[in-house]
Design a protein around this motif. Structure first.
Motif, PDB file in Angstrom:
ATOM      1  N   MET A  66       0.837  -1.178   0.000  1.00  0.00           N
ATOM      2  CA  MET A  66       0.000   0.000   0.000  1.00  0.00           C
ATOM      3  C   MET A  66       0.882   1.243   0.000  1.00  0.00           C
ATOM      4  N   ASP A  67       0.339   2.292  -0.584  1.00  0.00           N
ATOM      5  CA  ASP A  67       1.076   3.536  -0.795  1.00  0.00           C
ATOM      6  C   ASP A  67       0.433   4.646   0.036  1.00  0.00           C
ATOM      7  N   ASP A  68       1.220   5.300   0.870  1.00  0.00           N
ATOM      8  CA  ASP A  68       0.682   6.338   1.749  1.00  0.00           C
ATOM      9  C   ASP A  68       0.229   7.594   1.018  1.00  0.00           C
ATOM     10  N   SER A  69       0.576   7.745  -0.234  1.00  0.00           N
ATOM     11  CA  SER A  69       0.251   8.985  -0.939  1.00  0.00           C
ATOM     12  C   SER A  69      -1.192   9.028  -1.447  1.00  0.00           C
ATOM     13  N   ARG A  70      -1.880   7.875  -1.469  1.00  0.00           N
ATOM     14  CA  ARG A  70      -3.267   7.825  -1.963  1.00  0.00           C
ATOM     15  C   ARG A  70      -4.153   7.140  -0.935  1.00  0.00           C
ATOM     16  N   ALA A  71      -5.417   7.478  -0.945  1.00  0.00           N
ATOM     17  CA  ALA A  71      -6.369   6.891   0.001  1.00  0.00           C
ATOM     18  C   ALA A  71      -6.392   5.368  -0.158  1.00  0.00           C
ATOM     19  N   LEU A  72      -6.502   4.666   0.962  1.00  0.00           N
ATOM     20  CA  LEU A  72      -6.509   3.201   0.954  1.00  0.00           C
ATOM     21  C   LEU A  72      -7.652   2.640   0.112  1.00  0.00           C
ATOM     22  N   PHE A  73      -8.835   3.233   0.215  1.00  0.00           N
ATOM     23  CA  PHE A  73      -9.971   2.687  -0.530  1.00  0.00           C
ATOM     24  C   PHE A  73      -9.758   2.809  -2.037  1.00  0.00           C
ATOM     25  N   VAL A  74      -9.060   3.848  -2.472  1.00  0.00           N
ATOM     26  CA  VAL A  74      -8.727   4.005  -3.895  1.00  0.00           C
ATOM     27  C   VAL A  74      -7.743   2.916  -4.308  1.00  0.00           C
ATOM     28  N   GLN A  75      -6.775   2.633  -3.457  1.00  0.00           N
ATOM     29  CA  GLN A  75      -5.800   1.587  -3.756  1.00  0.00           C
ATOM     30  C   GLN A  75      -6.454   0.207  -3.815  1.00  0.00           C
ATOM     31  N   ILE A  76      -7.427  -0.029  -2.956  1.00  0.00           N
ATOM     32  CA  ILE A  76      -8.167  -1.297  -2.982  1.00  0.00           C
ATOM     33  C   ILE A  76      -8.870  -1.434  -4.328  1.00  0.00           C
ATOM     34  N   ALA A  77      -9.564  -0.381  -4.745  1.00  0.00           N
ATOM     35  CA  ALA A  77     -10.268  -0.398  -6.033  1.00  0.00           C
ATOM     36  C   ALA A  77      -9.282  -0.624  -7.179  1.00  0.00           C
ATOM     37  N   GLU A  78      -8.134   0.038  -7.140  1.00  0.00           N
ATOM     38  CA  GLU A  78      -7.135  -0.108  -8.202  1.00  0.00           C
ATOM     39  C   GLU A  78      -6.564  -1.523  -8.252  1.00  0.00           C
ATOM     40  N   GLN A  79      -6.370  -2.150  -7.100  1.00  0.00           N
ATOM     41  CA  GLN A  79      -5.867  -3.526  -7.079  1.00  0.00           C
ATOM     42  C   GLN A  79      -6.873  -4.485  -7.702  1.00  0.00           C
ATOM     43  N   ILE A  80      -8.140  -4.285  -7.406  1.00  0.00           N
ATOM     44  CA  ILE A  80      -9.170  -5.132  -8.006  1.00  0.00           C
ATOM     45  C   ILE A  80      -9.224  -4.884  -9.509  1.00  0.00           C
ATOM     46  N   GLU A  81      -9.146  -3.614  -9.916  1.00  0.00           N
ATOM     47  CA  GLU A  81      -9.106  -3.282 -11.348  1.00  0.00           C
ATOM     48  C   GLU A  81      -7.959  -3.999 -12.041  1.00  0.00           C
ATOM     49  N   SER A  82      -6.786  -3.958 -11.441  1.00  0.00           N
ATOM     50  CA  SER A  82      -5.611  -4.604 -12.035  1.00  0.00           C
ATOM     51  C   SER A  82      -5.820  -6.108 -12.182  1.00  0.00           C
ATOM     52  N   SER A  83      -6.444  -6.728 -11.187  1.00  0.00           N
ATOM     53  CA  SER A  83      -6.725  -8.162 -11.258  1.00  0.00           C
ATOM     54  C   SER A  83      -7.709  -8.479 -12.383  1.00  0.00           C
ATOM     55  N   ILE A  84      -8.648  -7.584 -12.602  1.00  0.00           N
ATOM     56  CA  ILE A  84      -9.603  -7.772 -13.699  1.00  0.00           C
ATOM     57  C   ILE A  84      -8.881  -7.618 -15.035  1.00  0.00           C
ATOM     58  N   LEU A  85      -8.055  -6.593 -15.140  1.00  0.00           N
ATOM     59  CA  LEU A  85      -7.350  -6.341 -16.399  1.00  0.00           C
ATOM     60  C   LEU A  85      -6.338  -7.425 -16.748  1.00  0.00           C
ATOM     61  N   ASP A  86      -5.666  -7.978 -15.742  1.00  0.00           N
ATOM     62  CA  ASP A  86      -4.661  -9.006 -16.060  1.00  0.00           C
ATOM     63  C   ASP A  86      -5.262 -10.412 -16.150  1.00  0.00           C
ATOM     64  N   GLY A  87      -6.567 -10.513 -15.924  1.00  0.00           N
ATOM     65  CA  GLY A  87      -7.258 -11.785 -16.101  1.00  0.00           C
ATOM     66  C   GLY A  87      -7.292 -12.687 -14.889  1.00  0.00           C
ATOM     67  N   THR A  88      -6.662 -12.296 -13.798  1.00  0.00           N
ATOM     68  CA  THR A  88      -6.708 -13.142 -12.609  1.00  0.00           C
ATOM     69  C   THR A  88      -8.086 -13.099 -11.939  1.00  0.00           C
ATOM     70  N   LEU A  89      -8.881 -12.091 -12.284  1.00  0.00           N
ATOM     71  CA  LEU A  89     -10.254 -11.974 -11.795  1.00  0.00           C
ATOM     72  C   LEU A  89     -11.142 -11.756 -13.021  1.00  0.00           C
ATOM     73  N   PRO A  90     -11.537 -12.859 -13.687  1.00  0.00           N
ATOM     74  CA  PRO A  90     -12.292 -12.742 -14.945  1.00  0.00           C
ATOM     75  C   PRO A  90     -13.765 -12.363 -14.750  1.00  0.00           C
ATOM     76  N   GLU A  91     -14.399 -11.995 -15.850  1.00  0.00           N
ATOM     77  CA  GLU A  91     -15.822 -11.674 -15.843  1.00  0.00           C
ATOM     78  C   GLU A  91     -16.613 -12.814 -15.215  1.00  0.00           C
ATOM     79  N   GLY A  92     -17.579 -12.444 -14.389  1.00  0.00           N
ATOM     80  CA  GLY A  92     -18.440 -13.436 -13.768  1.00  0.00           C
ATOM     81  C   GLY A  92     -17.893 -14.057 -12.495  1.00  0.00           C
ATOM     82  N   GLU A  93     -16.618 -13.839 -12.219  1.00  0.00           N
ATOM     83  CA  GLU A  93     -16.008 -14.426 -11.013  1.00  0.00           C
ATOM     84  C   GLU A  93     -16.344 -13.582  -9.784  1.00  0.00           C
ATOM     85  N   ARG A  94     -16.365 -14.258  -8.657  1.00  0.00           N
ATOM     86  CA  ARG A  94     -16.604 -13.589  -7.383  1.00  0.00           C
ATOM     87  C   ARG A  94     -15.375 -12.773  -7.006  1.00  0.00           C
TER      88      ARG A  94
END
Length: 118
Positions: free
Chosen positions: A1-29
């Motif tokens: 985690m990076d202190d320069s940005r809000a934690l909730f934004v970083q959480i959202a960005e991590q989930i986005e990255s997982s979706i984009l790289d395919g580790t969290l595909p469409e329809g998955e929980r």
């Protein structure tokens, strides 16, 4: 985690990255609020705020009693958002500066092609 940005934004960005790289595909929980909170050692409300950012944008959908799931079309939607942000953040300022120093679009393209082969 990076202190320069809000934690909730970083959480959202991590989930986005997982979706984009395919580790969290469409329809998955998606990870639950409690799973994210435990993993990152943060308050569940903070994790929920990050998840809700994605729900509000239609990236995640709620299934009552089942949790959050990656929405159909989410990867392409995220790519489209990021392309737009890339253009606004990098290309627009670059083209403004190129114009200021007298470079044409074709000269800028040639500079990009040349530097892209390094």
């Amino acid at each position: 985690m990076d202190d320069s940005r809000a934690l909730f934004v970083q959480i959202a960005e991590q989930i986005e990255s997982s979706i984009l790289d395919g580790t969290l595909p469409e329809g998955e929980r998606a990870p639950s609020t409690n799973e994210l909170a435990a993993f990152h050692r943060i308050n569940p409300a903070t994790a929920a705020k990050g998840i809700n950012l994605l729900v509000d944008r239609g990236i995640l959908i709620k299934r009552r009693g089942l949790g959050m799931f990656v929405a159909e079309g989410a990867p392409e939607s995220l790519r489209s958002e990021r392309r737009q942000r890339f253009a606004e953040t990098y290309l627009d300022p670059m083209l403004t500066e190129a114009h200021a120093v007298g470079l044409s679009a074709s000269e800028v393209m040639e500079m990009i092609r040349t530097r892209g082969h390094r």
